[in-house]
Every structure is written in structure tokens, then in C-alpha cells.
Design an enzyme around this catalytic site. Structure first.
Site, PDB file in Angstrom:
ATOM      1  CG  ASN A 111      -1.739   1.208   1.402  1.00 41.67           C
ATOM      2  OD1 ASN A 111      -1.830   2.020   0.476  1.00 41.67           O
ATOM      3  ND2 ASN A 111      -2.362   1.357   2.564  1.00 41.67           N
ATOM      4  CD1 TRP A 112       3.437   0.858  -2.884  1.00 39.52           C
ATOM      5  CD2 TRP A 112       3.461   1.993  -4.832  1.00 39.52           C
ATOM      6  NE1 TRP A 112       4.071   0.075  -3.823  1.00 39.52           N
ATOM      7  CE2 TRP A 112       4.101   0.750  -5.023  1.00 39.52           C
ATOM      8  CE3 TRP A 112       3.341   2.862  -5.907  1.00 39.52           C
ATOM      9  CZ2 TRP A 112       4.634   0.355  -6.252  1.00 39.52           C
ATOM     10  CZ3 TRP A 112       3.867   2.489  -7.137  1.00 39.52           C
ATOM     11  CH2 TRP A 112       4.507   1.244  -7.307  1.00 39.52           C
ATOM     12  CE  LYS A 113      -0.330   3.312   4.674  1.00 42.08           C
ATOM     13  NZ  LYS A 113      -0.257   3.426   6.126  1.00 42.08           N
ATOM     14  CG  HIS A 123      -5.925   1.897   5.054  1.00 42.92           C
ATOM     15  ND1 HIS A 123      -5.536   2.854   5.958  1.00 42.92           N
ATOM     16  CD2 HIS A 123      -4.884   1.040   4.935  1.00 42.92           C
ATOM     17  CE1 HIS A 123      -4.299   2.595   6.363  1.00 42.92           C
ATOM     18  NE2 HIS A 123      -3.883   1.482   5.760  1.00 42.92           N
ATOM     19  CD  GLU A 158      -3.106   5.544   6.647  1.00 40.14           C
ATOM     20  OE1 GLU A 158      -3.061   5.615   5.412  1.00 40.14           O
ATOM     21  OE2 GLU A 158      -2.185   5.073   7.339  1.00 40.14           O
ATOM     22  CD  GLU A 182      -3.519  -2.402   7.163  1.00 43.00           C
ATOM     23  OE1 GLU A 182      -2.433  -2.672   6.645  1.00 43.00           O
ATOM     24  OE2 GLU A 182      -4.121  -1.334   6.962  1.00 43.00           O
ATOM     25  N   GLY A 194       2.354   2.453  10.781  1.00 42.66           N
ATOM     26  CA  GLY A 194       3.304   3.551  10.653  1.00 42.66           C
ATOM     27  C   GLY A 194       3.969   3.957  11.960  1.00 42.66           C
ATOM     28  CB  SER A 224       5.078  -1.535  12.093  1.00 44.94           C
ATOM     29  OG  SER A 224       4.685  -0.181  12.272  1.00 44.94           O
ATOM     30  N   GLY A 278       2.803  -1.043   4.294  1.00 42.03           N
ATOM     31  CA  GLY A 278       2.825   0.382   3.965  1.00 42.03           C
ATOM     32  C   GLY A 278       4.255   0.829   3.714  1.00 42.03           C
ATOM     33  N   GLY A 279       4.868   1.435   4.722  1.00 42.66           N
ATOM     34  CA  GLY A 279       6.191   2.045   4.579  1.00 42.66           C
ATOM     35  C   GLY A 279       7.211   1.150   3.886  1.00 42.66           C
TER      36      GLY A 279
HETATM   37  P1  PGA Z   1       2.746   0.408   7.647  1.00 42.80           P
HETATM   38  O1  PGA Z   1       1.276   0.593   7.012  1.00 42.80           O
HETATM   39  O2  PGA Z   1       3.295  -0.872   7.104  1.00 42.80           O
HETATM   40  O3  PGA Z   1       3.497   1.632   7.186  1.00 42.80           O
HETATM   41  O4  PGA Z   1       2.556   0.365   9.136  1.00 42.80           O
HETATM   42  C1  PGA Z   1       0.428  -0.498   6.784  1.00 42.80           C
HETATM   43  C2  PGA Z   1      -0.855  -0.021   6.167  1.00 42.80           C
HETATM   44  O5  PGA Z   1      -1.413   1.011   6.602  1.00 42.80           O
HETATM   45  O6  PGA Z   1      -1.386  -0.645   5.219  1.00 42.80           O
END
Ligand code: PGA
Length: 252
Positions: free
Chosen positions: A9-11, A96, A98, A168, A174, A213, A234-235
Site C-alpha cells: 500500500n503505497w499510500k 483502510h 486512514e 491492521e 506507521g 509496521s 505500507g512504509g
Molecule cells: P505500515 O502501514 O506498514 O506503514 O505500518 C500499513 C498499512 O497502513 O497498510
């Protein structure tokens, strides 16, 4: 046997040019990872078309990060499931945390998005997870149960067969804090049980991904758990070598 999935997930990161390079780098390194792992990358809308072209024939699938809750019309700034599917995109991340937290997505919104995604042939990666206060109050299982019942329970068995679930925990996204493998297994097994109550044995086929994470140093331990079928990253998905190393968490 459920397929293993590692989804990135590149956001809201990378330019289209950087995104194509990142996708190509993942494609180039995929051969070092167990063929049992399916890779998915989820770039921003603006990159979807180019990333689909760049990954064609590589075995890497492309996902959107969201879709509109209406089919078409006067909804300025929205992108429909049909538009996304028309590009050759196969998946869409929905719900998600977010999106729930910053853009007010509720189960009502997500029911509409799920129906539209599925009607257009997209496979939803439906995200669930509790926040820190809910975890500390011991309510994590209840929160996730409600998120599943209010949305996934509204699907037909045929629709359900196309759904991927991502657990998640909001407190792990994050933050550098990861759920322990035991915490992940507890809740993944619970999610599968909740799915089994409604959909029976079909729940055995549902991939349930862990996100929050997840990184090369903890992926193998998380993926060793029987109900953890992969990760939503994500990251660490923004660095091809790290994303690939997470895929190596599944032994060849
Ligand atoms: P993260 O994000 O790996 O940066 O914690 C995961 C996500 O929100 O899909």
C-alpha cells in the site's frame, strides 16, 4: 491451500515515474521469492495505468487504494470502480483505517463501495482493526467482529469468494510497533471464525493479511502463524528490496 499474498500500500507516495520504477524493481526481484507468494502493488490513482502496463506479464497484480461509493455522475474528485477496473486493475483496498479516520468512511459507505467494486470485477482488500484505546479496553475482538458483520455479512457467497481481509491494528500502522505474532494469530483466527459463522467452509479459502509496521525482520515470524496468510505493507513497500524481503518471509 490458501495463496500467500504480499500487498504494498503505497499510500500518497511516489510520483508516477517513481512508481513505475518501483513496480519494475519488484518485478525484477520476484524470482527470488517463493512462487507461492502473490505480489500486489497499490499505487495512487494517477499511476494505475502506467503501473498496470509496467507489470503486465510479470505476475504482479495492481490494486487501487480506494474507489467511489457511487457508480457515476456529479461527484467531483471521485474515481469509480468501473474506471479503475477498465485499466486492468484487479484489486481495491477498502476501509483502510486512514480512510475511516480521516475521510469519515463508515460501514454504510463501505457497503456501497464493496458492492460497486465487486460488480465491476475488482477484488476488495477489506481492512479491519482496532485503535489503541479499544485494544487497551480489551475490545479488539468486538470491534473487528462488528466491522466484518456490518459489511462482509451483506455479501452473497459468490461475492464473498472474491474478498481478501486485512487485519491492521491502528496502533501498529506507521508507528514501528508491530502486533506480536501471537496477537496477530489470535485475531486472525477470530476473524476466520466470524467469517465461518456466515459463510461456512468458504472462510477457509479467505486470505487474511496482517498490516501494521510489517518489515523484513518480523515478516517470517508473523507469516509462520497458521491464519496469517500474508501482509498489507505500507512504509516498507516503498523500497523494493524491503518489500521483496518481506515476501521471502514465506520459505521457498
Ligand atoms: P505500515 O502501514 O506498514 O506503514 O505500518 C500499513 C498499512 O497502513 O497498510
Amino acid at each position: 491451500m490458501r495463496r500467500k499474498i504480499v500487498a504494498g500500500n503505497w499510500k500518497m507516495n511516489t510520483t508516477p515515474v517513481e512508481g513505475v520504477e518501483l513496480a519494475k524493481a519488484v518485478a525484477a526481484g520476484k524470482g527470488e521469492v517463493c512462487p507461492c507468494v502473490d505480489f500486489i502493488v497499490a499505487p495512487p490513482f494517477t499511476h494505475l495505468s502506467e503501473v498496470v502496463k509496467a507489470t503486465r506479464g510479470t505476475g504482479i497484480a495492481v490494486s487501487a487504494q480506494n474507489c467511489a461509493d457511487e457508480a457515476k455522475g456529479a461527484y467531483t474528485g471521485e474515481v469509480s470502480a468501473a474506471m479503475i477496473a477498465s485499466l486492468g486493475v484487479e484489486y481495491v483496498i477498502l476501509g483502510h483505517s486512514e480512510r475511516r479516520q480521516y475521510y469519515g468512511e463508515t460501514s454504510a459507505t463501505l457497503n456501497k463501495k464493496m458492492a460497486l467494486a465487486l460488480a465491476n470485477g475488482l477484488r476488495p482488500i477489506y481492512c479491519v482493526g482496532e485503535n489503541l484505546a479499544e485494544r487497551e479496553a480489551g475490545k479488539h475482538l468486538d470491534v473487528v467482529t462488528a466491522q466484518i458483520e456490518e459489511v462482509v455479512y451483506n455479501l452473497t457467497p459468490e461475492q464473498f469468494a472474491n474478498v481478501i481481509v486485512a487485519y491492521e491494528p491502528v496502533w501498529a500502522i506507521g508507528t514501528g510497533k508491530t502486533a506480536t505474532a501471537e496477537q496477530a494469530q489470535e485475531i486472525h483466527a477470530h476473524i476466520r471464525e466470524v467469517l465461518r459463522k456466515k459463510f461456512g467452509a468458504a472462510a477457509e479459502q479467505t486470505p487474511i493479511l496482517y498490516g501494521g509496521s510489517c518489515k523484513p525482520s518480523n515478516a517470517a515470524e508473523l507469516f509462520a502463524k497458521p491464519d496469517v496468510d500474508g501482509g498489507l505493507i505500507g512504509g516498507a513497500s516503498l523500497v523494493a528490496a524491503d518489500f521483496l524481503a518481506i515476501g521471502k518471509g514465506f520459505a521457498k
